[in-house]
Design an enzyme around this catalytic site. Structure first.
Site, short mmCIF file in Angstrom:
data_model
loop_
_atom_site.label_atom_id
_atom_site.label_comp_id
_atom_site.label_asym_id
_atom_site.label_seq_id
_atom_site.Cartn_x
_atom_site.Cartn_y
_atom_site.Cartn_z
N HIS A 96 -25.74 -24.83 -34.46
CA HIS A 96 -26.90 -25.55 -33.91
C HIS A 96 -27.31 -24.89 -32.59
CE1 HIS A 96 -29.28 -28.68 -31.97
NE2 HIS A 96 -29.55 -29.10 -33.20
N GLU A 169 -34.58 -23.83 -36.96
CA GLU A 169 -34.88 -24.65 -35.79
C GLU A 169 -35.22 -23.73 -34.62
OE1 GLU A 169 -33.13 -28.86 -36.29
OE2 GLU A 169 -31.67 -27.67 -35.21
#
Ligand code: 13P
Length: 262
Positions: A96, A169
């Site tokens: 992430h 992302e």
């Protein structure tokens, strides 16, 4: 076969165990009539995992926000896949943007985690995304492809198609300081990632879901999911109120199901 809509949330460091359990019990009720049309997932903090699995683990895919790159060792503060397996968690978020940019994780670390996740038969949601600076320098495509190749390039096509999901992302789009990517930008970047997956894994690369994340909200979610090549949404803030999240899911599902390429 038609794909289901991939949709889920990572609650970062926002919910306690009690809050996570309350939240996911409510989501479990809200999505009950459409769960067969979704690949729904929930990624709470480590300390919430066991109780959340106990509450809804048979019906909802529960994932960890991170994982160590070794099974055991002198790694104070880390969590091993053996520990996740023991409590019924076989899905893990790797790389992430907050792990990479706040905690300094590198592509080499992500690659080791992806390898270990595959060895344990886990499904890994690998996040990749360019920084604002890379985007401004015209290096967005190159940087996501480099991250993809570095982290997942050693998987076999079978491992990748069975156990790898990608979260696109863009770093500049995530969180309170982020601005959402336009739908057309997201579509272009998803096409880049798909071509990278096909280059790495051949035909099997077409089977790997690629989700968009970064400031998805009730107003932009339908236009993003309308775009070809976007297999799902990975949502933070806008998913943490069950009714708001349920509203997004119900808005995007018909749009996704109408899309020609799904
Ligand atoms: P936001 O939707 O809050 O920008 O967060 C996205 C994200 O980081 C999901 O993992």
């Amino acid at each position: 076969m038609k794909r289901r809509l991939y949709i889920g949330t990572n609650t970062k460091m926002f919910q306690t165990g009690r809050e996570a359990e309350e939240y996911i019990r409510r989501m479990d009720e809200l999505i009950d009539d459409i769960r067969d049309r979704l690949e729904f997932f929930f990624i709470p903090s480590f300390t919430s995992l066991e109780r959340v699995v106990r509450a809804v683990g048979e019906r909802i895919r529960i994932g960890a926000q991170n994982m160590a790159w070794e099974d055991r060792g002198q790694f104070t503060g880390e969590v091993s896949p053996l520990m996740l397996e023991e409590i019924g968690v076989r899905f893990v978020l790797i790389g992430h943007s907050e792990r990479r940019h706040v905690f300094g994780e590198t592509d080499i670390m992500e690659a080791a985690k992806i390898r270990l996740a595959a060895d344990h038969g886990f499904t890994a949601l690998l996040c990749i995304g360019e920084t604002a600076q890379q985007k401004e320098s015209g290096l967005a495509a190159q940087s996501v492809l480099e991250q993809l190749k570095a982290a997942a390039g050693e998987l076999s096509p079978e491992e990748a198609s069975e156990r790898l999901w990608i979260g696109y992302e863009p770093v500049w789009a995530i969180g309170t300081a982020g601005t959402p990517a336009s739908a057309s930008y997201a579509e272009d970047m998803h096409a880049v990632i798909r071509s990278g997956l096909v280059e790495l894994f051949g035909e099997k690369g077409t089977e790997i879901p690629v989700l968009y994340g970064g400031s998805v909200n009730p107003s932009n979610a339908p236009e993003i999911i309308e775009r070809n090549g976007i297999d799902g949404l990975f949502i933070g803030r806008s998913a943490w109120d069950p009714d708001r999240f349920n509203g997004i899911i119900r808005d995007v599902l018909p749009v996704f199901e109408r899309r020609a390429d799904r």
